[in-house]
Design a protein around this motif. Structure first.
Motif, PDB file in Angstrom:
ATOM      1  N   TYR A  52     -49.657  -2.148  -4.456  1.00  0.00           N
ATOM      2  CA  TYR A  52     -48.547  -1.568  -2.977  1.00  0.00           C
ATOM      3  C   TYR A  52     -47.654  -1.670  -2.408  1.00  0.00           C
ATOM      4  CZ  TYR A  52     -48.783  -0.424   1.827  1.00  0.00           C
ATOM      5  OH  TYR A  52     -48.777  -0.089   3.555  1.00  0.00           O
ATOM      6  N   SER A  53     -47.332  -3.333  -2.844  1.00  0.00           N
ATOM      7  CA  SER A  53     -45.743  -4.151  -2.787  1.00  0.00           C
ATOM      8  C   SER A  53     -44.684  -3.162  -3.780  1.00  0.00           C
ATOM      9  CB  SER A  53     -46.047  -5.168  -2.899  1.00  0.00           C
ATOM     10  OG  SER A  53     -45.546  -5.431  -4.262  1.00  0.00           O
ATOM     11  N   LEU A  54     -44.962  -2.721  -4.272  1.00  0.00           N
ATOM     12  CA  LEU A  54     -43.884  -2.051  -5.474  1.00  0.00           C
ATOM     13  C   LEU A  54     -43.723  -0.487  -4.768  1.00  0.00           C
ATOM     14  CD1 LEU A  54     -45.053  -2.522  -9.230  1.00  0.00           C
ATOM     15  CD2 LEU A  54     -43.080  -3.229  -8.288  1.00  0.00           C
ATOM     16  N   GLU A  55     -45.087   0.085  -4.452  1.00  0.00           N
ATOM     17  CA  GLU A  55     -45.018   2.241  -3.633  1.00  0.00           C
ATOM     18  C   GLU A  55     -43.578   1.349  -2.309  1.00  0.00           C
ATOM     19  OE1 GLU A  55     -48.357   2.582  -3.180  1.00  0.00           O
ATOM     20  OE2 GLU A  55     -49.251   3.379  -5.627  1.00  0.00           O
ATOM     21  N   LYS A  56     -43.426   0.420  -1.583  1.00  0.00           N
ATOM     22  CA  LYS A  56     -43.021  -0.003  -0.469  1.00  0.00           C
ATOM     23  C   LYS A  56     -41.794  -0.926  -0.499  1.00  0.00           C
ATOM     24  CE  LYS A  56     -46.312   1.435   2.911  1.00  0.00           C
ATOM     25  NZ  LYS A  56     -45.911   2.921   3.342  1.00  0.00           N
ATOM     26  N   GLY A  57     -41.899  -1.340  -1.416  1.00  0.00           N
ATOM     27  CA  GLY A  57     -40.186  -1.389  -2.437  1.00  0.00           C
ATOM     28  C   GLY A  57     -39.852  -2.163  -2.180  1.00  0.00           C
ATOM     29  N   LYS A  58     -40.727  -3.118  -1.830  1.00  0.00           N
ATOM     30  CA  LYS A  58     -40.733  -4.243  -1.675  1.00  0.00           C
ATOM     31  C   LYS A  58     -40.448  -4.989  -3.041  1.00  0.00           C
ATOM     32  CE  LYS A  58     -44.311  -4.743   2.175  1.00  0.00           C
ATOM     33  NZ  LYS A  58     -45.215  -5.635   2.350  1.00  0.00           N
ATOM     34  N   THR A  59     -39.092  -5.090  -3.440  1.00  0.00           N
ATOM     35  CA  THR A  59     -38.615  -5.955  -4.936  1.00  0.00           C
ATOM     36  C   THR A  59     -37.946  -6.400  -5.161  1.00  0.00           C
ATOM     37  OG1 THR A  59     -37.225  -3.562  -5.348  1.00  0.00           O
ATOM     38  CG2 THR A  59     -39.444  -3.662  -5.979  1.00  0.00           C
ATOM     39  N   PHE A  60     -37.361  -7.525  -3.906  1.00  0.00           N
ATOM     40  CA  PHE A  60     -36.541  -8.074  -3.071  1.00  0.00           C
ATOM     41  C   PHE A  60     -36.137  -9.348  -3.571  1.00  0.00           C
ATOM     42  CE2 PHE A  60     -35.440  -3.990  -0.702  1.00  0.00           C
ATOM     43  CZ  PHE A  60     -33.625  -3.899  -1.586  1.00  0.00           C
ATOM     44  N   TYR A  61     -35.407 -10.224  -3.664  1.00  0.00           N
ATOM     45  CA  TYR A  61     -35.959 -12.001  -3.879  1.00  0.00           C
ATOM     46  C   TYR A  61     -36.699 -12.101  -2.074  1.00  0.00           C
ATOM     47  CZ  TYR A  61     -31.984 -12.484  -7.083  1.00  0.00           C
ATOM     48  OH  TYR A  61     -31.038 -12.289  -7.993  1.00  0.00           O
ATOM     49  N   THR A  62     -37.392 -13.327  -2.820  1.00  0.00           N
ATOM     50  CA  THR A  62     -38.022 -13.498  -1.886  1.00  0.00           C
ATOM     51  C   THR A  62     -37.063 -14.924  -1.140  1.00  0.00           C
ATOM     52  OG1 THR A  62     -39.573 -14.948  -2.532  1.00  0.00           O
ATOM     53  CG2 THR A  62     -40.331 -13.153  -2.273  1.00  0.00           C
ATOM     54  N   SER A  63     -37.587 -15.473  -0.264  1.00  0.00           N
ATOM     55  CA  SER A  63     -37.195 -17.500  -0.083  1.00  0.00           C
ATOM     56  C   SER A  63     -37.001 -17.936  -1.123  1.00  0.00           C
ATOM     57  CB  SER A  63     -36.873 -17.643   1.180  1.00  0.00           C
ATOM     58  OG  SER A  63     -38.758 -18.721   0.878  1.00  0.00           O
ATOM     59  N   ASN A  64     -36.189 -18.905  -2.243  1.00  0.00           N
ATOM     60  CA  ASN A  64     -36.617 -19.580  -3.323  1.00  0.00           C
ATOM     61  C   ASN A  64     -38.122 -19.898  -3.255  1.00  0.00           C
ATOM     62  OD1 ASN A  64     -33.227 -20.423  -2.678  1.00  0.00           O
ATOM     63  ND2 ASN A  64     -34.141 -19.373  -4.252  1.00  0.00           N
ATOM     64  N   ALA A  65     -37.880 -21.179  -1.784  1.00  0.00           N
ATOM     65  CA  ALA A  65     -39.684 -21.916  -2.041  1.00  0.00           C
ATOM     66  C   ALA A  65     -41.201 -20.570  -2.429  1.00  0.00           C
ATOM     67  CB  ALA A  65     -39.380 -22.427  -0.737  1.00  0.00           C
ATOM     68  N   GLY A  66     -40.529 -19.241  -2.156  1.00  0.00           N
ATOM     69  CA  GLY A  66     -41.938 -18.459  -1.832  1.00  0.00           C
ATOM     70  C   GLY A  66     -41.847 -17.488  -0.195  1.00  0.00           C
ATOM     71  N   LEU A  67     -42.876 -16.668  -0.372  1.00  0.00           N
ATOM     72  CA  LEU A  67     -43.121 -15.902   0.798  1.00  0.00           C
ATOM     73  C   LEU A  67     -43.775 -16.783   1.399  1.00  0.00           C
ATOM     74  CD1 LEU A  67     -44.194 -12.895  -0.953  1.00  0.00           C
ATOM     75  CD2 LEU A  67     -42.420 -12.850   1.065  1.00  0.00           C
ATOM     76  N   LYS A  68     -43.717 -16.361   3.334  1.00  0.00           N
ATOM     77  CA  LYS A  68     -43.870 -17.330   4.150  1.00  0.00           C
ATOM     78  C   LYS A  68     -45.304 -17.057   4.019  1.00  0.00           C
ATOM     79  CE  LYS A  68     -44.209 -17.969   8.753  1.00  0.00           C
ATOM     80  NZ  LYS A  68     -43.681 -17.487  10.693  1.00  0.00           N
ATOM     81  N   GLU A  69     -46.467 -16.017   4.458  1.00  0.00           N
ATOM     82  CA  GLU A  69     -47.373 -15.195   4.265  1.00  0.00           C
ATOM     83  C   GLU A  69     -47.735 -16.207   2.800  1.00  0.00           C
ATOM     84  OE1 GLU A  69     -44.754 -13.847   4.213  1.00  0.00           O
ATOM     85  OE2 GLU A  69     -45.172 -11.518   4.305  1.00  0.00           O
ATOM     86  N   LEU A  70     -47.116 -15.876   1.672  1.00  0.00           N
ATOM     87  CA  LEU A  70     -48.066 -17.445   0.527  1.00  0.00           C
ATOM     88  C   LEU A  70     -47.857 -17.796   1.470  1.00  0.00           C
ATOM     89  CD1 LEU A  70     -49.451 -16.910  -2.062  1.00  0.00           C
ATOM     90  CD2 LEU A  70     -46.955 -16.403  -2.775  1.00  0.00           C
ATOM     91  N   LYS A  71     -47.351 -18.695   1.638  1.00  0.00           N
ATOM     92  CA  LYS A  71     -47.444 -20.154   1.582  1.00  0.00           C
ATOM     93  C   LYS A  71     -48.442 -20.492   2.388  1.00  0.00           C
ATOM     94  CE  LYS A  71     -42.478 -20.743   1.630  1.00  0.00           C
ATOM     95  NZ  LYS A  71     -41.179 -22.098   2.514  1.00  0.00           N
ATOM     96  N   GLU A  72     -48.311 -19.740   3.960  1.00  0.00           N
ATOM     97  CA  GLU A  72     -49.489 -20.249   4.629  1.00  0.00           C
ATOM     98  C   GLU A  72     -50.686 -19.884   4.176  1.00  0.00           C
ATOM     99  OE1 GLU A  72     -47.739 -18.731   8.353  1.00  0.00           O
ATOM    100  OE2 GLU A  72     -47.939 -17.036   7.558  1.00  0.00           O
ATOM    101  N   GLU A  73     -50.980 -18.769   3.042  1.00  0.00           N
ATOM    102  CA  GLU A  73     -52.387 -19.418   2.873  1.00  0.00           C
ATOM    103  C   GLU A  73     -52.622 -19.865   1.695  1.00  0.00           C
ATOM    104  OE1 GLU A  73     -54.262 -16.891   3.791  1.00  0.00           O
ATOM    105  OE2 GLU A  73     -53.240 -15.957   5.089  1.00  0.00           O
TER     106      GLU A  73
END
Length: 388
Positions: A52-73
């Motif tokens: 789904y992330s690919l279909e929505k074009g979420k193919t760019f760099y994230t922040s160096n430390a990682g996605l905020k949502e992922l770090k929160e999880e």
């Protein structure tokens, strides 16, 4: 012509795990019990989130430390599972697998000549990573009589004025051994007394069996500020190819690890990070199903080895057993080589994981029960012939 190679790199031995599997790949009808990789597909809802992330074009760099949502999880997960609280903004770093986290943690923490204590048998990357970080790996040979658990006495005996860091690889690859809370408390006392730090590789934290769940040494009093916890998604969620891990620890260490990560990697794979958010939110049931399956295989293997008269302590972690084959008068390498040649079954010599592994082999049960049954029949035939 000048030698283009670094002497330090040339002197590092290649992984002893891969040798036999290069042969297996070319051998018809061979069964491998050696690769430390889940045989399950990544659960569909996790794969679907990546798609789904690919279909929505979420193919760019994230922040160096990682996605905020992922770090929160990750922060939520550490608190929920291990009663550890980490600030997702400053104390968590998303990496390309747990292996990158181990590498950059050592590079961030070690000065030339600092000694790194490494209990062995253990995963093959720790001594090379210490060497690459200009540290000095010092191996602590674990004992079969202690079920390959590190004791406070063994740790204390290995400490010198140059010791800075202890690698704590539990649940353990290759032995399957675990450390319980009382073991960690005794080790923590020694760590604090000698003002050391810990790199705790907890990649198998979700794969423990029996009544007692995994305990992180970072949760022991006085240890959170001295510990970098390494974990990831490869083993618990069957996401080896997604190459995603993380490190949790004190802000001042994570900041320096992030600096190395920025220049060497940039960021972990974006698609994998979105999939990992879904894994942490909704993957507990998947873990339980896979763990139950592994546990069934573990019990089957222990039963069959006992039937064969092969000594093997009951391991309660990861998905490996470490049976003793010293009775056959061969080195671990010779045993594995002859087993492969005569029965087409691949296991890993214990010496691939350090000198303390001589006399043992590693058997992975990250394979179907059908394959395990076939392989154990062949192993039984092999040992019967050896005893004649």
């Amino acid at each position: 012509m000048r030698n283009p190679l670094s002497k330090r790199i040339v002197e590092i031995e290649p992984s002893g795990i891969r040798k036999f599997f290069d042969i297996v790949n070319e051998m018809k009808d061979a069964i491998s019990l050696g690769v430390g990789e889940p045989d399950f597909d990544t659960p569909w809802h996790i794969r679907d989130e990546g798609i789904y992330s690919l279909e929505k074009g979420k193919t760019f760099y994230t922040s160096n430390a990682g996605l905020k949502e992922l770090k929160e999880e990750i922060s939520n997960y550490m608190k929920r599972k291990f009663r550890l609280t980490y600030d997702f903004e400053h104390e968590i770093l998303v990496t390309v697998g747990g292996s990158e986290a181990i590498d950059i943690a050592m590079r961030a923490m070690l000065d030339p000549g600092d000694e790194v204590l490494i209990p062995q048998p253990s995963f093959v990357c720790y001594p090379p990573c210490a060497t690459l970080a200009n540290g000095v790996p010092v191996c602590i040979e674990l004992k079969a009589k202690n079920e390959f658990c590190l004791t406070a006495k063994e740790l204390k005996a290995a400490i010198t004025p140059k010791t800075k860091l202890l690698v704590l690889p539990f649940p353990n690859n290759p032995t399957g051994s675990i450390l319980e809370k009382r073991d960690l408390e005794e080790i923590a006392d020694v760590i604090i007394e000698h003002d050391l730090f810990v790199l705790s590789d907890e990649i198998y934290a979700e794969l423990t069996y029996g009544e007692k769940p995994h305990v992180s040494i970072a949760s022991i009093s006085g240890m959170r500020e001295r510990t970098i916890v390494i974990n990831g998604f490869s083993k618990a969620y069957a996401m080896t190819g997604w190459r995603l891990g993380y490190a949790c620890g004190p802000k001042e260490i994570i900041e320096q690890m992030l600096k190395i990560h920025q220049f060497a990697i940039m960021c972990a794979p974006t698609t994998s990070q979105y999939a990992a958010v879904e894994a942490l939110k909704n993957g507990d049931d998947d873990i339980e199903k896979m763990r139950a399956e592994y546990d069934g295989r573990r019990k089957y293997l222990l039963h069959r080895l006992k039937e064969m008269g092969i000594t093997c302590f009951e391991a309660y972690g990861a998905f490996y057993l470490f049976p003793y084959i010293g009775e056959f008068g061969m080195t671990s390498e010779e045993f594995a080589q002859k087993l492969l040649e005569s029965e087409k079954v691949a296991v890993v010599p214990g010496t691939a994981f350090g000198v303390g592994g001589e006399g043992f082999v590693r058997i992975s049960y990250a394979y179907s029960l059908e394959d395990l049954k076939k392989a154990l029949e062949r192993i039984e035939h092999f040992v019967v012939q050896l005893r004649k």
